[in-house]
Design a protein around this motif. Structure first.
Motif, PDB file in Angstrom:
ATOM      1  N   THR A  42       0.805  -1.220   0.000  1.00 23.57           N
ATOM      2  CA  THR A  42       0.000   0.000   0.000  1.00 23.57           C
ATOM      3  C   THR A  42       0.837   1.269   0.000  1.00 23.57           C
ATOM      4  N   ALA A  43       2.161   1.130  -0.099  1.00 22.74           N
ATOM      5  CA  ALA A  43       3.050   2.288   0.025  1.00 22.74           C
ATOM      6  C   ALA A  43       2.974   3.217  -1.173  1.00 22.74           C
ATOM      7  N   ASP A  44       3.113   4.505  -0.895  1.00 24.79           N
ATOM      8  CA  ASP A  44       3.251   5.503  -1.957  1.00 24.79           C
ATOM      9  C   ASP A  44       4.677   5.518  -2.495  1.00 24.79           C
ATOM     10  N   HIS A  45       5.626   5.225  -1.611  1.00 26.53           N
ATOM     11  CA  HIS A  45       7.052   5.267  -1.962  1.00 26.53           C
ATOM     12  C   HIS A  45       7.742   4.032  -1.406  1.00 26.53           C
ATOM     13  N   TYR A 125       7.628  -6.872  -9.531  1.00 28.68           N
ATOM     14  CA  TYR A 125       6.754  -7.525  -8.560  1.00 28.68           C
ATOM     15  C   TYR A 125       6.088  -6.502  -7.644  1.00 28.68           C
ATOM     16  N   LEU A 126       6.821  -5.454  -7.276  1.00 24.70           N
ATOM     17  CA  LEU A 126       6.292  -4.435  -6.381  1.00 24.70           C
ATOM     18  C   LEU A 126       5.179  -3.642  -7.070  1.00 24.70           C
ATOM     19  N   PRO A 127       4.243  -3.077  -6.300  1.00 22.47           N
ATOM     20  CA  PRO A 127       3.090  -2.371  -6.888  1.00 22.47           C
ATOM     21  C   PRO A 127       3.501  -1.265  -7.851  1.00 22.47           C
ATOM     22  N   ARG A 128       2.899  -1.244  -9.014  1.00 22.26           N
ATOM     23  CA  ARG A 128       3.260  -0.269 -10.035  1.00 22.26           C
ATOM     24  C   ARG A 128       2.846   1.146  -9.645  1.00 22.26           C
ATOM     25  N   ALA A 129       1.901   1.272  -8.734  1.00 23.85           N
ATOM     26  CA  ALA A 129       1.449   2.606  -8.335  1.00 23.85           C
ATOM     27  C   ALA A 129       2.468   3.314  -7.441  1.00 23.85           C
ATOM     28  N   ALA A 130       3.389   2.575  -6.872  1.00 23.23           N
ATOM     29  CA  ALA A 130       4.355   3.162  -5.943  1.00 23.23           C
ATOM     30  C   ALA A 130       5.520   3.805  -6.692  1.00 23.23           C
ATOM     31  N   HIS A 131       6.008   4.912  -6.146  1.00 22.93           N
ATOM     32  CA  HIS A 131       7.248   5.534  -6.614  1.00 22.93           C
ATOM     33  C   HIS A 131       8.406   4.685  -6.095  1.00 22.93           C
ATOM     34  N   LEU A 132       9.226   4.168  -6.993  1.00 20.48           N
ATOM     35  CA  LEU A 132      10.250   3.180  -6.640  1.00 20.48           C
ATOM     36  C   LEU A 132      11.656   3.747  -6.812  1.00 20.48           C
ATOM     37  N   THR A 133      12.488   3.553  -5.795  1.00 22.18           N
ATOM     38  CA  THR A 133      13.874   4.025  -5.811  1.00 22.18           C
ATOM     39  C   THR A 133      14.808   2.877  -5.461  1.00 22.18           C
ATOM     40  N   LEU A 134      15.821   2.640  -6.292  1.00 21.19           N
ATOM     41  CA  LEU A 134      16.878   1.679  -5.988  1.00 21.19           C
ATOM     42  C   LEU A 134      18.024   2.421  -5.325  1.00 21.19           C
ATOM     43  N   SER A 150      16.428  -3.225 -17.434  1.00 21.69           N
ATOM     44  CA  SER A 150      15.151  -3.941 -17.483  1.00 21.69           C
ATOM     45  C   SER A 150      14.306  -3.739 -16.234  1.00 21.69           C
ATOM     46  N   ALA A 151      14.747  -2.855 -15.342  1.00 17.81           N
ATOM     47  CA  ALA A 151      14.013  -2.611 -14.101  1.00 17.81           C
ATOM     48  C   ALA A 151      12.992  -1.504 -14.282  1.00 17.81           C
ATOM     49  N   ARG A 152      12.063  -1.425 -13.334  1.00 19.12           N
ATOM     50  CA  ARG A 152      11.128  -0.307 -13.254  1.00 19.12           C
ATOM     51  C   ARG A 152      11.489   0.503 -12.016  1.00 19.12           C
ATOM     52  N   ALA A 153      12.093   1.660 -12.235  1.00 18.25           N
ATOM     53  CA  ALA A 153      12.484   2.504 -11.115  1.00 18.25           C
ATOM     54  C   ALA A 153      12.484   3.953 -11.556  1.00 18.25           C
ATOM     55  N   GLU A 154      11.876   4.800 -10.750  1.00 14.48           N
ATOM     56  CA  GLU A 154      11.882   6.237 -11.059  1.00 14.48           C
ATOM     57  C   GLU A 154      13.224   6.863 -10.726  1.00 14.48           C
ATOM     58  N   ASP A 155      13.864   6.364  -9.646  1.00 11.59           N
ATOM     59  CA  ASP A 155      15.129   6.937  -9.199  1.00 11.59           C
ATOM     60  C   ASP A 155      16.114   5.833  -8.832  1.00 11.59           C
ATOM     61  N   TYR A 156      17.389   6.159  -9.034  1.00 13.95           N
ATOM     62  CA  TYR A 156      18.480   5.248  -8.669  1.00 13.95           C
ATOM     63  C   TYR A 156      19.526   6.063  -7.915  1.00 13.95           C
ATOM     64  N   VAL A 157      19.913   5.570  -6.740  1.00 15.48           N
ATOM     65  CA  VAL A 157      20.893   6.256  -5.891  1.00 15.48           C
ATOM     66  C   VAL A 157      22.109   5.357  -5.732  1.00 15.48           C
ATOM     67  N   ALA A 158      23.279   5.840  -6.139  1.00 15.56           N
ATOM     68  CA  ALA A 158      24.534   5.099  -5.995  1.00 15.56           C
ATOM     69  C   ALA A 158      25.342   5.720  -4.863  1.00 15.56           C
ATOM     70  N   LEU A 159      25.686   4.921  -3.862  1.00 11.07           N
ATOM     71  CA  LEU A 159      26.427   5.397  -2.698  1.00 11.07           C
ATOM     72  C   LEU A 159      27.812   4.776  -2.689  1.00 11.07           C
ATOM     73  N   GLY A 160      28.840   5.606  -2.757  1.00 12.41           N
ATOM     74  CA  GLY A 160      30.202   5.085  -2.734  1.00 12.41           C
ATOM     75  C   GLY A 160      30.435   4.044  -3.802  1.00 12.41           C
ATOM     76  N   SER A 161      30.039   4.345  -5.023  1.00 11.45           N
ATOM     77  CA  SER A 161      30.090   3.366  -6.104  1.00 11.45           C
ATOM     78  C   SER A 161      31.473   3.268  -6.725  1.00 11.45           C
ATOM     79  N   ALA A 162      31.917   2.029  -6.926  1.00  7.34           N
ATOM     80  CA  ALA A 162      33.168   1.788  -7.650  1.00  7.34           C
ATOM     81  C   ALA A 162      32.914   1.588  -9.130  1.00  7.34           C
TER      82      ALA A 162
END
Length: 272
Positions: A42-45, A125-134, A150-162
């Motif tokens: 039921t999450a929005d985010h 798999y996660l609800p399509r109505a939710a705003h999704l962030t990796l 091939s993913a469904r994600a509105e945002d992607y956050v890379a932390l300390g990425s090599a």
């Protein structure tokens, strides 16, 4: 080449002595586990946390350090709820791949390639109505980067990425906003970013067009989820779609938030 059985996602209640709910889990002796905090249905985010090397099913439930994947997932959810109490938020901790046991095993992108399709499958798999962030940290950012095409994600956050696993922006798809963070004392910034076959982790997120956000005064490679830090607040703001509130690295306020703060976690470079 080791054949990895694809994960099958489905909500299962975990044992009450262990904690919340599992979306997937290998049998005892396996390596993979996927846990959800909050009500993802039921999450929005929804934020999906992808840990780096050194983590597996054998230490997932027993590790209580502040840098453990479970601690980070729980803290991110609390921060999202404090930043936006009016929104329904959930966090999935996705340890759905065989992570390299040590940092020196992480020079190959093989484990990242093997896990990327399962991560992409979770986003569908996660609800399509939710705003999704990796949210990928360290080697986890490589896994998440390879999943983006091939993913469904509105945002992607890379932390300390090599490295994102890619050498061209087109390899990451075009529908996801890219964000990145590098702490001032994180030595991962010194790692060469190359990819030759299965060796190397590709170009970094900034080279591929990501927006760098502020981290404040976090310490080392494991400090991105430090409670009350500018880094954690910015991760939460992105995961909530509150982009106007995200501070950039160039205008970082370095101000501690009004949220409850704690001592910085002890840096453990061997487990990212």
């Amino acid at each position: 080449m080791t054949v990895v059985t694809p994960l099958r996602y489905g909500l299962n209640e975990a044992d009450g002595s262990i904690g919340p709910r599992l979306l997937a889990c290998d049998p005892p002796g396996g390596a993979r586990v996927v846990e959800v905090f909050g009500d993802a249905a039921t999450a929005d985010h929804v934020a999906v946390v992808v840990p780096g090397n050194g983590h597996h099913l054998g230490n997932y439930f027993t590790s209580t350090e502040a840098h453990s994947p479970r601690s980070r997932g729980q803290l991110l959810l609390r921060t999202m709820q404090e930043v936006a109490p009016e929104s329904r938020s959930a966090v999935v901790v996705w340890l759905g791949y065989h992570s390299p046991p040590e940092w020196y095993n992480a020079i190959t992108n093989g484990p990242a390639h093997a896990g990327a399709s399962d991560l992409a499958a979770l986003t569908h798999y996660l609800p399509r109505a939710a705003h999704l962030t990796l949210v990928g940290h360290s080697y986890g950012s490589t896994v998440a980067g390879l999943a983006l095409a091939s993913a469904r994600a509105e945002d992607y956050v890379a932390l300390g990425s090599a490295g994102m696993g890619a050498v061209r922006r087109s390899e990451l798809g075009t529908s996801t906003r890219l964000w990145a963070a590098y702490g001032e004392t994180d030595r991962i910034r010194l790692v060469p970013r190359v990819r030759v076959g299965r060796l190397g982790l590709g170009r970094g997120p900034l080279e591929l067009g990501a927006t760098r956000f502020g981290t404040g005064d976090i310490q080392g490679h494991c400090g991105y989820y430090t409670e009350g830090s500018e880094s954690l607040l910015n991760i939460a703001r992105i995961a909530l779609g509150r982009y106007d509130e995200v501070t950039t690295a160039l205008v970082s306020t370095r101000r501690r938030s009004s949220l409850t703060t704690s001592a910085r976690p002890t840096e453990l470079e061997a487990a990212a």
